[in-house]
Design a protein around this motif. Structure first.
Motif, PDB file in Angstrom:
ATOM      1  N   TRP A   1       0.822  -1.200   0.000  1.00 29.38           N
ATOM      2  CA  TRP A   1       0.000   0.000   0.000  1.00 29.38           C
ATOM      3  C   TRP A   1       0.863   1.260   0.000  1.00 29.38           C
ATOM      4  CZ3 TRP A   1      -0.933   3.483   4.236  1.00 29.38           C
ATOM      5  CH2 TRP A   1      -1.936   4.418   3.978  1.00 29.38           C
ATOM      6  N   ARG A   2       1.997   1.193   0.682  1.00 30.34           N
ATOM      7  CA  ARG A   2       2.907   2.343   0.739  1.00 30.34           C
ATOM      8  C   ARG A   2       3.750   2.474  -0.519  1.00 30.34           C
ATOM      9  NH1 ARG A   2       4.478   4.757   6.075  1.00 30.34           N
ATOM     10  NH2 ARG A   2       5.533   5.910   4.469  1.00 30.34           N
ATOM     11  N   GLY A   3       3.566   1.550  -1.463  1.00 29.44           N
ATOM     12  CA  GLY A   3       4.232   1.670  -2.754  1.00 29.44           C
ATOM     13  C   GLY A   3       5.528   0.903  -2.894  1.00 29.44           C
ATOM     14  N   ARG A   4       5.799  -0.003  -1.989  1.00 26.94           N
ATOM     15  CA  ARG A   4       7.024  -0.793  -2.103  1.00 26.94           C
ATOM     16  C   ARG A   4       6.910  -1.719  -3.303  1.00 26.94           C
ATOM     17  NH1 ARG A   4      10.808  -3.891   2.007  1.00 26.94           N
ATOM     18  NH2 ARG A   4      12.222  -4.578   0.387  1.00 26.94           N
ATOM     19  N   ARG A   5       7.814  -1.546  -4.239  1.00 27.97           N
ATOM     20  CA  ARG A   5       7.778  -2.334  -5.473  1.00 27.97           C
ATOM     21  C   ARG A   5       8.086  -3.797  -5.180  1.00 27.97           C
ATOM     22  NH1 ARG A   5       8.091   0.237 -10.328  1.00 27.97           N
ATOM     23  NH2 ARG A   5       9.387  -1.421 -11.158  1.00 27.97           N
ATOM     24  N   GLY A   6       7.382  -4.667  -5.871  1.00 30.37           N
ATOM     25  CA  GLY A   6       7.629  -6.094  -5.753  1.00 30.37           C
ATOM     26  C   GLY A   6       6.963  -6.767  -4.573  1.00 30.37           C
ATOM     27  N   SER A   7       6.164  -6.042  -3.804  1.00 29.51           N
ATOM     28  CA  SER A   7       5.562  -6.670  -2.628  1.00 29.51           C
ATOM     29  C   SER A   7       4.162  -7.237  -2.901  1.00 29.51           C
ATOM     30  CB  SER A   7       5.511  -5.673  -1.466  1.00 29.51           C
ATOM     31  OG  SER A   7       4.799  -4.520  -1.831  1.00 29.51           O
ATOM     32  N   HIS A   8       3.615  -6.974  -4.074  1.00 30.75           N
ATOM     33  CA  HIS A   8       2.258  -7.461  -4.368  1.00 30.75           C
ATOM     34  C   HIS A   8       2.202  -8.976  -4.469  1.00 30.75           C
ATOM     35  CE1 HIS A   8       0.470  -3.539  -4.746  1.00 30.75           C
ATOM     36  NE2 HIS A   8       1.482  -3.157  -5.503  1.00 30.75           N
ATOM     37  N   TRP A   9       3.181  -9.591  -5.130  1.00 31.86           N
ATOM     38  CA  TRP A   9       3.122 -11.050  -5.273  1.00 31.86           C
ATOM     39  C   TRP A   9       3.309 -11.731  -3.921  1.00 31.86           C
ATOM     40  CZ3 TRP A   9       6.851 -14.538  -3.989  1.00 31.86           C
ATOM     41  CH2 TRP A   9       8.153 -14.061  -3.810  1.00 31.86           C
ATOM     42  N   GLN A  10       4.137 -11.146  -3.018  1.00 33.82           N
ATOM     43  CA  GLN A  10       4.289 -11.731  -1.680  1.00 33.82           C
ATOM     44  C   GLN A  10       2.978 -11.618  -0.898  1.00 33.82           C
ATOM     45  OE1 GLN A  10       6.767  -9.203  -2.440  1.00 33.82           O
ATOM     46  NE2 GLN A  10       8.764 -10.120  -2.017  1.00 33.82           N
ATOM     47  N   HIS A  11       2.292 -10.497  -1.087  1.00 32.42           N
ATOM     48  CA  HIS A  11       1.007 -10.295  -0.411  1.00 32.42           C
ATOM     49  C   HIS A  11       0.003 -11.368  -0.848  1.00 32.42           C
ATOM     50  CE1 HIS A  11      -2.011  -8.089   1.766  1.00 32.42           C
ATOM     51  NE2 HIS A  11      -2.704  -7.771   0.686  1.00 32.42           N
ATOM     52  N   HIS A  12      -0.021 -11.658  -2.128  1.00 31.33           N
ATOM     53  CA  HIS A  12      -0.935 -12.686  -2.640  1.00 31.33           C
ATOM     54  C   HIS A  12      -0.526 -14.075  -2.160  1.00 31.33           C
ATOM     55  CE1 HIS A  12      -2.046  -9.788  -6.147  1.00 31.33           C
ATOM     56  NE2 HIS A  12      -2.505  -9.396  -4.986  1.00 31.33           N
ATOM     57  N   ALA A  13       0.768 -14.348  -2.153  1.00 36.52           N
ATOM     58  CA  ALA A  13       1.255 -15.651  -1.676  1.00 36.52           C
ATOM     59  C   ALA A  13       0.935 -15.844  -0.195  1.00 36.52           C
ATOM     60  CB  ALA A  13       2.758 -15.776  -1.923  1.00 36.52           C
ATOM     61  N   LEU A  14       1.096 -14.799   0.601  1.00 36.96           N
ATOM     62  CA  LEU A  14       0.777 -14.901   2.025  1.00 36.96           C
ATOM     63  C   LEU A  14      -0.730 -15.042   2.252  1.00 36.96           C
ATOM     64  CD1 LEU A  14       3.337 -12.398   3.530  1.00 36.96           C
ATOM     65  CD2 LEU A  14       3.120 -14.820   4.107  1.00 36.96           C
ATOM     66  N   TYR A  15      -1.536 -14.462   1.378  1.00 36.22           N
ATOM     67  CA  TYR A  15      -2.986 -14.655   1.481  1.00 36.22           C
ATOM     68  C   TYR A  15      -3.337 -16.138   1.288  1.00 36.22           C
ATOM     69  CZ  TYR A  15      -7.874 -14.832   0.193  1.00 36.22           C
ATOM     70  OH  TYR A  15      -9.199 -15.185   0.119  1.00 36.22           O
ATOM     71  N   VAL A  16      -2.750 -16.743   0.273  1.00 29.77           N
ATOM     72  CA  VAL A  16      -2.988 -18.174   0.028  1.00 29.77           C
ATOM     73  C   VAL A  16      -2.486 -19.000   1.218  1.00 29.77           C
ATOM     74  CG1 VAL A  16      -2.380 -20.126  -1.461  1.00 29.77           C
ATOM     75  CG2 VAL A  16      -2.991 -17.927  -2.474  1.00 29.77           C
ATOM     76  N   SER A  17      -1.322 -18.630   1.739  1.00 28.09           N
ATOM     77  CA  SER A  17      -0.770 -19.316   2.906  1.00 28.09           C
ATOM     78  C   SER A  17      -1.706 -19.192   4.109  1.00 28.09           C
ATOM     79  CB  SER A  17       0.607 -18.724   3.241  1.00 28.09           C
ATOM     80  OG  SER A  17       1.069 -19.203   4.475  1.00 28.09           O
ATOM     81  N   THR A  18      -2.208 -17.995   4.344  1.00 28.11           N
ATOM     82  CA  THR A  18      -3.112 -17.772   5.476  1.00 28.11           C
ATOM     83  C   THR A  18      -4.381 -18.610   5.337  1.00 28.11           C
ATOM     84  OG1 THR A  18      -2.276 -15.525   5.759  1.00 28.11           O
ATOM     85  CG2 THR A  18      -4.416 -16.010   6.746  1.00 28.11           C
ATOM     86  N   CYS A  19      -4.954 -18.630   4.149  1.00 26.43           N
ATOM     87  CA  CYS A  19      -6.163 -19.439   3.916  1.00 26.43           C
ATOM     88  C   CYS A  19      -5.887 -20.927   4.130  1.00 26.43           C
ATOM     89  CB  CYS A  19      -6.692 -19.207   2.508  1.00 26.43           C
ATOM     90  SG  CYS A  19      -7.384 -17.563   2.257  1.00 26.43           S
TER      91      CYS A  19
END
Length: 119
Positions: free
Chosen positions: A32-50
């Motif tokens: 959200w703060r604009g850190r490049r390259g963090s979107h795919w980790q966010h999605h991977a962690l969502y799958v991990s959390t589920c």
């Protein structure tokens, strides 16, 4: 009779789900703060959390001493299903993610209470 392993397993799985959720919140904030390259980790962690959440629910559901853990963690399913459908970066997305704190932290506390309070 409940074995120690069957009591510890839900606690470990709920802890993994909780840690995965917390890491996802941190990475989501970076995205959200604009850190490049963090979107795919966010999605991977969502799958991990589920995944960890479903495993924890299954393990606690079959363990008669973990019924409280199941009841406390089950309300996390609805926000987990809805959060990807809410615009990322918006207030709704953040509030849905934050609404997962009580189920995850409460279930972790209940699961570890079963372990500590066990025979």
């Amino acid at each position: 009779m409940t074995t120690r392993r069957s009591v510890v397993l839900p606690a470990v799985l709920v802890s993994a789900a909780t840690v995965s959720w917390a890491a996802n919140c941190a990475v989501g904030l970076a995205a959200w703060r604009g850190r490049r390259g963090s979107h795919w980790q966010h999605h991977a962690l969502y799958v991990s959390t589920c995944t960890w959440t479903l495993l924890a629910l299954a393990a606690s559901a079959v363990n008669s001493r973990s019924r409280t853990t199941t009841a406390v963690l089950a309300p996390a399913l609805l926000p987990l299903v809805v959060v990807p459908r809410v615009r990322a970066g918006g207030t709704g997305h953040v509030l849905l993610a934050a609404s997962l704190a009580p189920p995850f932290l409460g279930a972790a506390a209940a699961a570890w209470a079963d372990v500590v309070g066990g025979d």
